[in-house]
Write an enzyme that holds these catalytic residues in place. Structure first.
Site, PDB file in Angstrom:
ATOM      1  N   ARG A   1      15.275  17.702   9.710  1.00 34.79           N
ATOM      2  CA  ARG A   1      16.569  17.532   9.869  1.00 34.79           C
ATOM      3  C   ARG A   1      17.345  16.639   9.019  1.00 34.79           C
ATOM      4  O   ARG A   1      18.374  16.192   8.926  1.00 34.79           O
ATOM      5  CB  ARG A   1      16.623  16.775  11.512  1.00 34.79           C
ATOM      6  CG  ARG A   1      16.180  14.972  11.400  1.00 34.79           C
ATOM      7  CD  ARG A   1      15.554  14.782  12.890  1.00 34.79           C
ATOM      8  NE  ARG A   1      16.798  14.309  13.573  1.00 34.79           N
ATOM      9  CZ  ARG A   1      17.231  12.887  13.740  1.00 34.79           C
ATOM     10  NH1 ARG A   1      16.847  12.008  13.055  1.00 34.79           N
ATOM     11  NH2 ARG A   1      18.198  12.705  14.447  1.00 34.79           N
TER      12      ARG A   1
ATOM     13  N   ASP B   1      12.549   2.139  12.461  1.00 36.04           N
ATOM     14  CA  ASP B   1      13.268   2.397  13.885  1.00 36.04           C
ATOM     15  C   ASP B   1      12.479   3.488  14.577  1.00 36.04           C
ATOM     16  O   ASP B   1      12.584   4.415  14.420  1.00 36.04           O
ATOM     17  CB  ASP B   1      14.679   2.734  13.515  1.00 36.04           C
ATOM     18  CG  ASP B   1      14.671   3.932  12.461  1.00 36.04           C
ATOM     19  OD1 ASP B   1      13.689   4.181  11.788  1.00 36.04           O
ATOM     20  OD2 ASP B   1      15.836   4.524  12.261  1.00 36.04           O
TER      21      ASP B   1
ATOM     22  N   GLU C   1       6.156  13.608   8.178  1.00 35.38           N
ATOM     23  CA  GLU C   1       6.690  12.652   7.682  1.00 35.38           C
ATOM     24  C   GLU C   1       5.638  11.375   8.342  1.00 35.38           C
ATOM     25  O   GLU C   1       5.788  10.353   7.683  1.00 35.38           O
ATOM     26  CB  GLU C   1       8.072  12.316   8.389  1.00 35.38           C
ATOM     27  CG  GLU C   1       8.047  12.218   9.691  1.00 35.38           C
ATOM     28  CD  GLU C   1       9.504  11.804  10.407  1.00 35.38           C
ATOM     29  OE1 GLU C   1      10.261  11.142   9.704  1.00 35.38           O
ATOM     30  OE2 GLU C   1       9.774  12.114  11.548  1.00 35.38           O
TER      31      GLU C   1
END
Length: 585
Positions: free
Chosen positions: A184, A338, A535
């Site tokens: 994304r 985050d 990731e």
């Protein structure tokens, strides 16, 4: 909305920011303490479509897209004035309460998503870079070659049409091609790019690396800092400051001193942004230190995660408290973590929830270590360029931050550095990989390197890190947030391994090798099973992708591949399993 073409004139607010940064850097060369704390400046983006306002709120809360980032990554087919006028017409026709189908139709008529960021083939990509020959094991060498092919898959360039109508786009136009993380994330990101660049330089892509640096330098020139990523809605925050080490990496591989000479002033501006916008006075044992924390001045939810932030804040009735909550969410995003229990302050320490987020009240170890290294590197750069006055100025800043790291963050009982809780004036004694960051940045008394290395290795062992075969987790708390147990993140593996190596202490170097080889094997196992690099990974299940957070796991993946190259460069004799003999290297 902020103009995003390279030739666009900066706004009055931007000029003011740049003047403040310049004054902070040049006003007094006599004292490292001359750069003081100022109130963080507000957003540079006032777009009613991408950053704030009723249109953004209505679309995002209307759940037109499952992932809120999808909407703000669309571009407008008309000028913003037309987009907003059409929205107001819709609101008038529906009594201010359009349903999901009506909102979906509005988006379909006023927005598009194709051909904004286009595929790009880096001219300096090599099919068989020399680095591959250093990798001794044939299985790992084949894997490294496969990852080299991925550079072509995740290389992008901003379409020329964006510069023609920048106000219609959230993407920030830059001149050069870049590497996206993957999935994304189809724009450049700040701190990801450090590990991406490590991989690019090891595989011989010097020109691509230079282009990425030029893009970042243009951000500093245009905005006064590097945003979180390459979208206007990221102009409310930055990310961990790694531009100066990126330039140092580039210089190590190229010796391009003219590049340094041409851009040294811009590097100073970027450091000046953090020293002027992110610092606070910290008092411990009667002495006051200037230290840095992640802090953002920006009201409202994050545009790309609007619905999630809005839902978290809906039970906060006090407007000042709600603003603080939103700002602390954004500050956590600025940290790169985050989200994580690392930013919770509650009666139970980190065992709270996002409602306990208090990012601005925590002095993070790695941010202060990064800034100490940045100042030290600038001093070295100026020495090389023959600027002794500037060299002394930045050396003094580095010395000041080193003193603060030693006096405020070091824990003699734990043998590592710990985040500092401003609210309660105490260390936060919880395991995070960043607790060894000063070893990574070499922000320590070099005469004590082996002592620090031995104590760091003992700390990691004592906290059971060797129990995790899939990588070192971000924390030891399973909160469901993506920067907590069980997720293991590539940059954190890099920080721990290189921190231990930098100590030149036997037990630390042995542990560094063990952790690096485990990470390589876990990543390779996942790649062998899925054909993908992720990731983040699951520390409890080697090779399995990580979970948690606000979106599904992403494939690609820029910084993951970069860390693999880093570890293969450090340990070229690594093998996929223990049955193959591996020499110390």
């Amino acid at each position: 909305m902020a103009k995003t073409t390279p030739m666009a004139k900066p706004s009055v607010g931007l000029l003011t920011l740049q003047v403040l940064v310049f004054c902070a850097l040049t006003g007094s060369l006599a004292s490292a303490g001359s750069i003081g704390h100022v109130t963080p400046r507000s957003d540079l983006c006032d777009s009613e479509v991408y950053c704030q306002g009723e249109l953004l709120k209505t679309i995002q809360l209307g759940e037109v897209f499952k992932d809120g980032k999808t909407f703000v990554d669309h571009y407008q087919v008309n000028d913003p004035s037309v987009t907003v006028a059409n929205f107001r017409k819709l609101m008038a026709e529906t009594g201010g309460k359009p349903n999901k189908d009506q909102l979906t139709q509005y988006v379909k008529e006023n927005f598009a998503q194709e051909n904004e960021v286009i595929d790009w083939s880096p001219p300096d990509w090599q099919e068989n870079p020399e680095f591959l020959q250093r990798v001794q094991d044939p299985v790992f060498r084949k894997w490294a070659k496969d990852l080299n092919d991925v550079w072509k898959i995740i290389s992008r360039k901003v379409a020329p049409s964006v510069a023609e109508h920048p106000e219609r786009h959230s993407i920030i136009s830059v001149d050069n091609g870049f590497i996206v993380p993957g999935g994304r994330f189809q724009e450049f990101y700040y701190w990801d790019s450090y590990w991406v660049m490590e991989g690019l330089l090891l595989t011989g892509m010097k020109n691509t690396s230079r282009g990425i640096l030029e893009n970042f330098l243009s951000m500093v020139t245009r905005f006064g800092f590097i945003p979180n990523g390459g979208r206007v809605y990221y102009l409310m925050r930055s990310q961990p400051p790694l531009l100066i080490p990126m330039v140092d990496l580039y210089l190590t591989h190229t010796g391009d001193m003219q590049f340094l000479r041409d851009n040294i002033g811009t590097l100073e501006k970027e450091l000046g942004y953090f020293l002027s916008q992110k610092t606070v006075d910290v008092t411990k044992n009667g002495k006051t230190y200037k230290m840095a924390r992640y802090i953002v001045s920006s009201n409202g939810p994050r545009p790309e995660s609007y619905r999630e932030d809005y839902e978290l804040a809906k039970n906060i009735n006090d407007e000042a408290e709600k603003r603080r909550f939103y700002e602390d969410l954004k500050a956590a995003a600025e940290s790169g973590w985050d989200f994580s229990s690392r930013w919770y302050i509650s009666e139970n320490g980190t065992r709270g929830s996002l409602s306990n987020i208090a990012t601005r009240n925590i002095i993070p170890v790695e941010l202060n270590a990064f800034l100490q290294r940045n100042a030290r590197m600038l001093a070295q750069f100026h020495t090389t360029l023959g600027n002794p006055t500037k060299a002394k100025y930045y050396k003094d800043i580095a010395t000041s931050y080193q003193q603060a790291i030693d006096d405020v963050l070091w824990s003699e009982s734990e043998g590592v550095w710990l985040d500092f809780d401003l609210r309660n004036s105490q260390h936060r004694n919880y395991f995070f990989p960043t607790n060894v960051a000063p070893l990574y940045t070499q922000s320590f008394d070099s005469s004590k390197a082996q002592i620090y290395g031995q104590r760091a290795a003992a700390y990691l062992t004592r906290n059971g890190i060797l129990d995790y075969m899939g990588g070192t987790p971000a924390s030891l708390f399973p909160t469901g947030e993506q920067w907590d147990l069980p997720n293991a993140w590539p940059p954190l593996q890099s920080i721990i391994v290189q921190a231990l190596r930098n100590s030149n202490e036997e037990s630390a170097e042995k542990l560094a090798k063990e952790l690096a080889i485990r990470w390589l094997r876990a990543n390779h196992k996942g790649y062998s099973q899925s054909g993908q690099m992720f990731e983040k990974y699951d520390a409890l299940n080697p090779g399995k992708f990580g979970g948690g957070g606000e979106y599904v796991v992403q494939e690609g993946f820029g910084w993951t591949n970069g860390v693999v190259y880093e570890f293969l460069n450090s340990y070229p004799n690594a093998t996929p399993d223990d049955n193959v003999h591996m020499n110390n290297n």
